[in-house]
Design a protein around this motif. Sequence first.
Motif: not given
Length: 257
Positions: A77-83, A88-93
């Motif tokens: 439960f962290l803000p959008d884009g938090d690493p 975030t990991g799935a989007r980057r990968a």
Amino acid sequence: MSVPTVIVHRDADMLAKAVAARVITRTVDAQSAKGSASLVLTGGTVGTATLAEIAASPARDAVDWRNLDLWWGDERFLPDGDPERNETGARRALLDHVDVDPARVHPMRGPDSGMTVEESAEAYAEELRRAARPEDHGPAPSFDVMMLGMGPDGHVASLFPGMPALYDERPVVAVHGSPKPPPIRVSLTLPVIRNSREVWVVVAGEDKAGAVRLALSESGPMQVPAAGARGRQRTLFLLDRAAASKIPSSLSRISSP
Ligand SMILES: O=C1O[C@H](COP(=O)(O)O)[C@@H](O)[C@H](O)[C@H]1O
């Protein structure tokens, strides 16, 4: 519920490549059978490495990315884009590199949405309810594949040993006091996991070998949540050799010697 099949690969790198190949094949099969597919993603080391291997595979173009629903098994439960967010990991990968339909990508909301973690869990439950069809026989879709990582304590998604969430009948719960940081999370629960057509528990590393052994034994999910992770039609434990080092050899099939 299905009895787990154990498949062992040489090391974490080979495991991620092999699971990536499986995801592509299973997705293409589901899409050719019924026009679309649904996958539940996991965060964590091997989970994210698997997504990077899908992105790197030339076979990824065989997937109809626009006809794929993507969900998450849990989220920090962290803000959008938090690493630290699994999303975030799935989007980057992967997701930033393929032509997914944004309307079919279903992240769990974080605090920047203005919701509390309880409201985020309820909103996700509602999104699942809207996507479920009568043939799913439940408050959430019967996913084609639910991928789950596992921690050294046997946790899957954000269901940790001893937590009341393990008995929760709601499809999605807010988690407070996770022993692994960050402490506040959102997680699918065991009834939704178990209503998936296929559950794949993907694990690498010697530190997890004891938990893998227990997850394949008669242990209850309260002690070892992964012991409760079983699919309706198929359950796969996809392991590297180190993670498989404490299970009886009669249980495992060696896939990459
Ligand atoms: O916190 C989490 O941990 C597990 C396992 O992560 P790993 O880094 O030990 O592979 C992961 O499956 C889960 O989605 C995540 O939120």
